[in-house]
Design an enzyme around this catalytic site. Sequence first.
Site, PDB file in Angstrom:
ATOM      1  N   LYS A 255      33.052  16.461  73.978  1.00  0.00           N
ATOM      2  CA  LYS A 255      31.713  16.864  73.581  1.00  0.00           C
ATOM      3  C   LYS A 255      31.459  16.527  72.120  1.00  0.00           C
ATOM      4  CE  LYS A 255      31.021  20.783  76.606  1.00  0.00           C
ATOM      5  NZ  LYS A 255      30.924  22.211  76.667  1.00  0.00           N
ATOM      6  N   ARG A 256      32.510  16.554  71.352  1.00  0.00           N
ATOM      7  CA  ARG A 256      32.336  16.376  69.915  1.00  0.00           C
ATOM      8  C   ARG A 256      33.295  15.309  69.407  1.00  0.00           C
ATOM      9  NH1 ARG A 256      28.561  18.912  70.894  1.00  0.00           N
ATOM     10  NH2 ARG A 256      28.304  21.148  70.978  1.00  0.00           N
TER      11      ARG A 256
END
Length: 491
Positions: A255-256
């Site tokens: 996600k990051r």
Amino acid sequence: MNKIRLRFPPSPTGKIHIGNMRTALFNWLVARQKDGELVLRIEDTDLARSTKEFEEIILKEMDWLDLAADEGVGIGGNNGPYRQSERIDLYQKYANKLIEEDKAYYCYCSEEELDQMREEAVSNDQMPRYNGRCRNLTEEEEEKLKAEGRKPVIRFKMPEIEKEIIVKDLIRGNVKFSSAVLDDFIIFKSDGMPTYNFAVVIDDALMKISHVIRGEDHLSNTPKQILLYDALGFALPIFAHLPLILDENRAKLKKRGEDSVYVGEFREKGYLPEALFNFMALLGWSPGDEQEIMSQAEILEKFSIESVNKSGAVFDREKLNWMNGKYIRESKLDRIVKLAIPYLKASNLITDNDLESNREWIERVIDETRTGVDYLSQLPAEAELFFTDVNFDDPQAVAKEFTGEDVKLVFDSLKEKTKAVDNLTPEAVNRIFKEMKKELPVGARTIYHPVRLAITGKSSGPEMTSVISIFGADEIASRLDNALKLADAKL
Ligand code: GLU
């Protein structure tokens, strides 16, 4: 009959990525298919990590992908406010209600005490969980803890009798959990903010959400939420948990960080929104036949939430590139021109003046070079040869390619024949090459390779018939002459 109501509740704690946007898309599809309503709620209770900028990015990327919500942040509606940070009073009210009904309680345990509790459980081979220490504090005990300056959290009182909690899921069927694995979980933190599980239940209930469609990573939260629905006397929504999106190594998509897949990254690189829309629709769903390229209308017609897969969906960048390239080639030229111009400008290949004086020619270049790209930021590299002089990587090595009588014959013939044609279309150039093959005493390689190299500076690239057609006879003659001069100079 009441309309079905769905929601997309992202947290603005980072740039929105493909995983979240796929959730938005599937909710949007169901809303549009069933004439329902989609609510956009912003879950910003993590005050330290939530920002307005990330919220704006969510709105911008949804808009880019044509995924409009019907109600919520940026739109308005009768069930707001739609930012959780503006709903704290509501959460407080319901937490107080649970406390009054003895379904929740203040817990004053410190971090150290909780750590110790965990360690004890582990050393006794038990699952680490809250042991209920503050469940039945007397008033005096509570006063004493408060006097010590402790800031309490609020915990949900798990029902004492073990029970089975069944998540009825449109994709997974009945998923069973035992309440025995849950402990008295926190519903309000000591900083005065509700936890995700608590706020989400209050919001979904008050916003009259009928269908909760979200990622599989939230399936394990659902039993807690079901207990909260029961405790608060709210009716349960229908659940559907979408399969995880996996990277090419079948690990959960990040996600990051570096290799995460932000929606903005695709917009900036020049992917078309309808291509990404099409690609995302196939992350966990397929129409049941081989068809992969589908318009928004076709997807709306064929999609069904019940036919979404249970198993993880692989994010295949090559497939996305293939799809996007196809969309770029099949889109109206006008649109591609509009989208491509900023990339050409940013690469200093064209200016506004060029656009004014030479627009038609620039459009032809874009039309030709779009056949060779997966996304539009690749276009300047393809188009560069049309806007700059030939630039040989290694002029010395290349000079010998233009040496000898055969090459001269080929170049002279091409110059003559291109000059003699009024309308130098790619078809006309094709005919010229055919004639040359017939008339000249040289092999096809001696025709094509030196010509391409002299005109483009490269051994491969766009169709030569189109390149020659776009350049026209004069520019072709000048490039061929320069190549011969290069050969002469090296002799
Ligand atoms: N804010 C949560 C998330 O982005 C929402 C989860 C849910 O849909 O319940 O993961």
